[in-house]
Scaffold this motif. Structure first.
Motif, PDB file in Angstrom:
ATOM      1  N   LEU A 189       0.830  -1.202   0.000  1.00 25.59           N
ATOM      2  CA  LEU A 189       0.000   0.000   0.000  1.00 25.59           C
ATOM      3  C   LEU A 189       0.867   1.256   0.000  1.00 25.59           C
ATOM      4  O   LEU A 189       0.548   2.250  -0.663  1.00 25.59           O
ATOM      5  CB  LEU A 189      -0.924  -0.005   1.224  1.00 25.59           C
ATOM      6  CG  LEU A 189      -2.080  -1.007   1.172  1.00 25.59           C
ATOM      7  CD1 LEU A 189      -2.704  -1.179   2.553  1.00 25.59           C
ATOM      8  CD2 LEU A 189      -3.141  -0.562   0.166  1.00 25.59           C
ATOM      9  N   GLY A 190       1.976   1.220   0.733  1.00 30.94           N
ATOM     10  CA  GLY A 190       2.879   2.361   0.757  1.00 30.94           C
ATOM     11  C   GLY A 190       3.431   2.667  -0.618  1.00 30.94           C
ATOM     12  O   GLY A 190       3.533   3.833  -1.023  1.00 30.94           O
ATOM     13  N   THR A 191       3.778   1.598  -1.354  1.00 27.02           N
ATOM     14  CA  THR A 191       4.274   1.775  -2.725  1.00 27.02           C
ATOM     15  C   THR A 191       3.189   2.371  -3.611  1.00 27.02           C
ATOM     16  O   THR A 191       3.441   3.287  -4.412  1.00 27.02           O
ATOM     17  CB  THR A 191       4.737   0.430  -3.303  1.00 27.02           C
ATOM     18  OG1 THR A 191       5.781  -0.096  -2.481  1.00 27.02           O
ATOM     19  CG2 THR A 191       5.245   0.595  -4.724  1.00 27.02           C
ATOM     20  N   GLU A 192       1.967   1.870  -3.478  1.00 27.08           N
ATOM     21  CA  GLU A 192       0.850   2.366  -4.290  1.00 27.08           C
ATOM     22  C   GLU A 192       0.575   3.837  -4.011  1.00 27.08           C
ATOM     23  O   GLU A 192       0.412   4.640  -4.940  1.00 27.08           O
ATOM     24  CB  GLU A 192      -0.404   1.538  -4.004  1.00 27.08           C
ATOM     25  CG  GLU A 192      -1.634   1.994  -4.776  1.00 27.08           C
ATOM     26  CD  GLU A 192      -2.861   1.123  -4.536  1.00 27.08           C
ATOM     27  OE1 GLU A 192      -3.974   1.552  -4.902  1.00 27.08           O
ATOM     28  OE2 GLU A 192      -2.699   0.014  -3.975  1.00 27.08           O
ATOM     29  N   PHE A 193       0.551   4.237  -2.746  1.00 23.75           N
ATOM     30  CA  PHE A 193       0.207   5.621  -2.416  1.00 23.75           C
ATOM     31  C   PHE A 193       1.370   6.586  -2.629  1.00 23.75           C
ATOM     32  O   PHE A 193       1.157   7.793  -2.703  1.00 23.75           O
ATOM     33  CB  PHE A 193      -0.310   5.709  -0.974  1.00 23.75           C
ATOM     34  CG  PHE A 193      -1.738   5.268  -0.835  1.00 23.75           C
ATOM     35  CD1 PHE A 193      -2.772   6.088  -1.256  1.00 23.75           C
ATOM     36  CD2 PHE A 193      -2.045   4.017  -0.328  1.00 23.75           C
ATOM     37  CE1 PHE A 193      -4.094   5.675  -1.154  1.00 23.75           C
ATOM     38  CE2 PHE A 193      -3.357   3.591  -0.223  1.00 23.75           C
ATOM     39  CZ  PHE A 193      -4.388   4.421  -0.639  1.00 23.75           C
ATOM     40  N   SER A 194       2.578   6.053  -2.744  1.00 21.08           N
ATOM     41  CA  SER A 194       3.715   6.942  -3.002  1.00 21.08           C
ATOM     42  C   SER A 194       3.593   7.625  -4.355  1.00 21.08           C
ATOM     43  O   SER A 194       4.176   8.687  -4.584  1.00 21.08           O
ATOM     44  CB  SER A 194       5.027   6.150  -2.935  1.00 21.08           C
ATOM     45  OG  SER A 194       5.110   5.212  -4.001  1.00 21.08           O
ATOM     46  N   ALA A 195       2.818   7.020  -5.260  1.00 20.92           N
ATOM     47  CA  ALA A 195       2.638   7.590  -6.599  1.00 20.92           C
ATOM     48  C   ALA A 195       1.365   8.421  -6.705  1.00 20.92           C
ATOM     49  O   ALA A 195       1.021   8.896  -7.785  1.00 20.92           O
ATOM     50  CB  ALA A 195       2.608   6.466  -7.631  1.00 20.92           C
TER      51      ALA A 195
END
Length: 741
Positions: free
Chosen positions: A699-705
């Motif tokens: 989720l962190g990777t997804e929201f980083s973008a």
């Protein structure tokens, strides 16, 4: 006395040694020795057959025991619970000790009539547990209740009932008072003693003793802590109106006067002290109550003066009024600040302080909190934050610090304090957590939650040292009552372990062995007897609920899922690929039809023996009770669009003690909820464990973008392995139970 060098080095073994530690166990050992003098020898067989004219009463006891054995669906001499320790304690209490207690009654020297009375009472206690349907039972309560039953019965048989009651004026003796049917002196002492010490509880039981003279001091005591209850009872339509109005206590009579003369008696009630001493009139308060701002300001002024009769009552009234301001600001979240915060302009720092506390149920949005907090700090001018806390009499300061830490404003709040003031405040923050009853954990949970949000290394080290110091204090101080020492040992030992391992969930899990895995949920714990994972999602009929519902459905409009929308009250979503998963969600119908739809879905699931193991709440905090009311111990994952603080967490864990809780510091957003739900279902469809570390990394990777706004929203969400408040409550309850065993 051992020299305690480090909590992290010694670990939680100290907690389990606590019961045998001289400072904690000495009183217990002495009590045990004293009790043995009065207790008859244990005999597990009947000395003589039960006479015919008593067999019916003994049979009801036996029947109740059998019913308890069969309560879990199997007559196997085991009271099954998901938790093995709870199962063991309940099995011992009801299936081993209770049959022996019946034998002790029959073997006792009590009269025939008294034996019948004891057996009736015993059957009643047993049936109380047999018919209990309120979720996960309080095992310690039942164990202590039954132990008290035996000790009280032995005392009466020995002619020492009054002596026992005076030594044990507690809820357990009160619940077992039917053993002393004819002992009016013991009953009068107990009702009056508990009535004066715990009037809020006893006034709710007024029907048990309203005709007795000792009802008067109980009513007088309740008027000082629960005046709203007395006001309700004083209403002309109440069945207790005559009991209240006959009372000669001046404060009670003032409440009666408010009922009779005020246009809005419940608004006048917080000013009971001023009306009672004549400094204000009922008419004056009625006039102030017509303006919401003036009334709120008057309540805060009264609170900070320290002259309110009931701290509990005025806290509740202030919180209720403050929440209205918070909701107004929340509703205008898309407007410019000049419009959005117009309703909260013109207040002083104390009033802003209580506004923020009023939103602490986490109805307050992050931006609403920050806007009100900014106005509070601006109005303080040269006044230090410590002086503000003194002005508000340190009211709920732990909750305020927990909120400030959670919203990253604690450093700002502390900046205006001197170093000595900071030290004093943060030392107080973790001090005296042993006080209160065994279930009074709100302050400790605030401490645990706040710690999870801190990023100041010096403050973190300071709090760790203070927890260690307080652990040593309660461990050694023999002047602290034994029950509070035991509570303190668990609380501070557990906080120390959590604090020392908060950054390493794996290490924390190893240190706190009493709780289920923190980093993941076992897939096998989620499947039902048919191999399906059942989920239930709650929606509500307001505008936000309808938007959330529409967004939710977008997750399942694909070839991997089938949506059955044939039912007018709920939909059923079934997986078409991977492991079988079924999701039930009520439709967000207009209120109150949304609740009716939920109830119909409950009835359907219950009738078909379908038990969700995952529950998702999609709505505001004030809807939370509707989503949680039917939780069962089978539920292992609870996702709350909004949650926080002790009461919401405890409400979940009361009913689903092993639940992993996903929560957020603010009202949830569908933009965050949908990705979380997708990530949650991904491993479930594969038949894999739900791994919180891997899930939050994805989720962190997804929201980083994504946008800065979405990143901020996601940062407010707390995964179960980081929910220190929930971890604390779980571990505390398990450790408390272990010490009972």
């Amino acid at each position: 006395m051992p020299n305690i060098k480090s909590l992290s080095a010694i670990g939680l073994c100290l907690l389990f040694a606590a019961a045998s530690h001289p400072a904690v166990a000495a009183d217990k050992d002495k009590k045990k020795k004293d009790k043995k003098k009065d207790e008859p020898a244990v005999i597990d067989t009947l000395i003589a057959p039960i006479p015919m004219n008593r067999q019916m009463f003994a049979g009801k006891v036996t029947q109740a025991i059998r019913g308890i054995d069969a309560k879990d669906g199997a007559t196997d001499k085991v009271v099954f619970m998901e938790d093995a320790v709870k199962s063991k304690v309940l099995t011992q209490t009801f299936l081993v000790d209770a049959p022996l207690l019946l034998i002790k009654i029959e073997n006792s020297t009590a009269s025939h009539a008294n034996k019948i009375r004891y057996e009736r009472a015993l059957a009643d206690r047993l049936n109380g547990f047999r018919t209990y349907t309120g979720g996960d039972p309080d095992v310690i309560y039942y164990k202590r209740l039954m132990k008290n039953f035996e000790e009280l019965m032995n005392a009466e048989v020995a002619g020492k009932a009054l002596e026992f009651v005076k030594a044990n004026p507690n809820i357990y003796t009160l619940e077992n008072l039917d053993l002393l049917e004819n002992n009016t002196e013991a009953k009068a002492f107990l009702y009056e003693k508990i009535g004066v010490e715990q009037p809020e509880m006893m006034i709710k039981r007024l029907n048990e003793f309203s005709r007795e003279s000792y009802a008067d001091p109980v009513i007088a005591a309740a008027a000082r802590v629960a005046p709203s209850t007395i006001m309700s009872y004083a209403a002309p339509t109440s069945k207790y109106t005559n009991v209240i109005r006959r009372n000669k206590d001046q404060l009670v009579q003032t409440i009666v006067k408010i009922v009779d003369q005020s246009k809005k008696p419940f608004k006048v009630l917080p000013f009971l002290n001023q009306i009672n001493d004549g400094s204000k009139t009922i008419a004056q308060i009625d006039q102030i109550a017509q303006n919401d701002d003036a009334y709120f300001k008057s309540l805060v002024e009264l609170k900070t003066s320290g002259k309110a009769w009931s701290e509990v009552a005025i806290d509740e009234e202030i919180a209720y009024r403050a929440l209205k301001y918070v909701r107004t600001v929340n509703e205008l979240h898309e407007k410019a600040d000049a419009v959005r915060f117009k309703s909260v302009e013109g207040f002083n720092p104390s009033e802003y302080y209580f506004m923020l506390l009023g939103g602490q149920t986490n109805e307050i949005y992050t931006s609403s909190y920050l806007g009100i907090f900014k106005r509070m700090m601006a109005k303080m001018g040269t006044t230090s934050s410590y002086e503000l806390l003194e002005k508000v009499r340190m009211s709920h300061f732990r909750t305020f610090i927990r909120m400030a830490a959670g919203y990253n404003t604690l450093s700002t709040f502390l900046t205006s304090m001197t170093e000595d003031q900071k030290t004093t405040l943060m030392r107080s923050f973790v001090a005296n957590l042993e006080n209160g009853g065994r279930k009074e954990l709100a302050d400790a949970v605030d401490v645990a939650d706040a710690f999870g949000s801190l990023n100041n290394p010096e403050l973190i080290t300071f709090l760790k040292d203070e927890v260690k110091s307080n652990y040593e204090r309660v461990y050694k101080d023999k002047s602290i009552p034994a029950d509070n020492r035991e509570k303190g040992v668990i609380v501070y030992g557990l906080l120390g372990t959590i604090f020392n391992n908060a950054s390493d969930a794996g290490q924390l899990q190893e240190s706190v062995s009493e709780i289920p895995p923190i980093n993941f949920v076992d897939y096998n714990s989620l499947v039902d007897k048919d191999g399906k994972v059942i989920q239930q999602v709650f929606f509500y009929g307001d505008e936000d609920g309808k938007i959330s519902y529409g967004s939710f459905l977008t997750n399942f409009r694909s070839k991997n899922w089938k949506i059955d929308e044939s039912n007018p009250d709920w939909i059923t979503i079934t997986s078409l690929v991977g492991k079988p998963t079924v999701i039930y969600a009520n439709r967000p119908l207009e209120e109150p039809k949304d609740e009716e739809a939920q109830n119909k879905l409950y009835a359907y699931l219950d009738a078909n023996e379908i038990y969700p193991t995952i529950v998702i709440h999609r709505g505001h905090s004030y809807h939370l009770d509707g989503s949680l009311k039917n939780l069962t111990p089978k539920v292992k994952i609870v996702m709350l669009g909004s949650c926080g603080g002790f009461h919401n967490l405890a409400n979940v864990l009361d009913k689903a003690p092993d639940a992993n809780i996903i929560s957020t510091k603010q009202v949830g957003s569908y933009r965050i909820n949908e990705p979380i739900i997708r990530e949650l279902n991904a491993p479930i469809l594969k038949g894999e464990n739900v791994d919180w570390l891997a899930m939050w990394k994805n989720l962190g990777t997804e929201f980083s973008a994504k946008s800065v706004g979405d990143k901020d929203l996601f940062s407010d969400y707390i995964p179960p392995n980081r929910n220190l408040g929930a971890i604390f409550i779980k571990a505390y309850r398990k450790m408390e139970l272990s010490q009972e065993g």
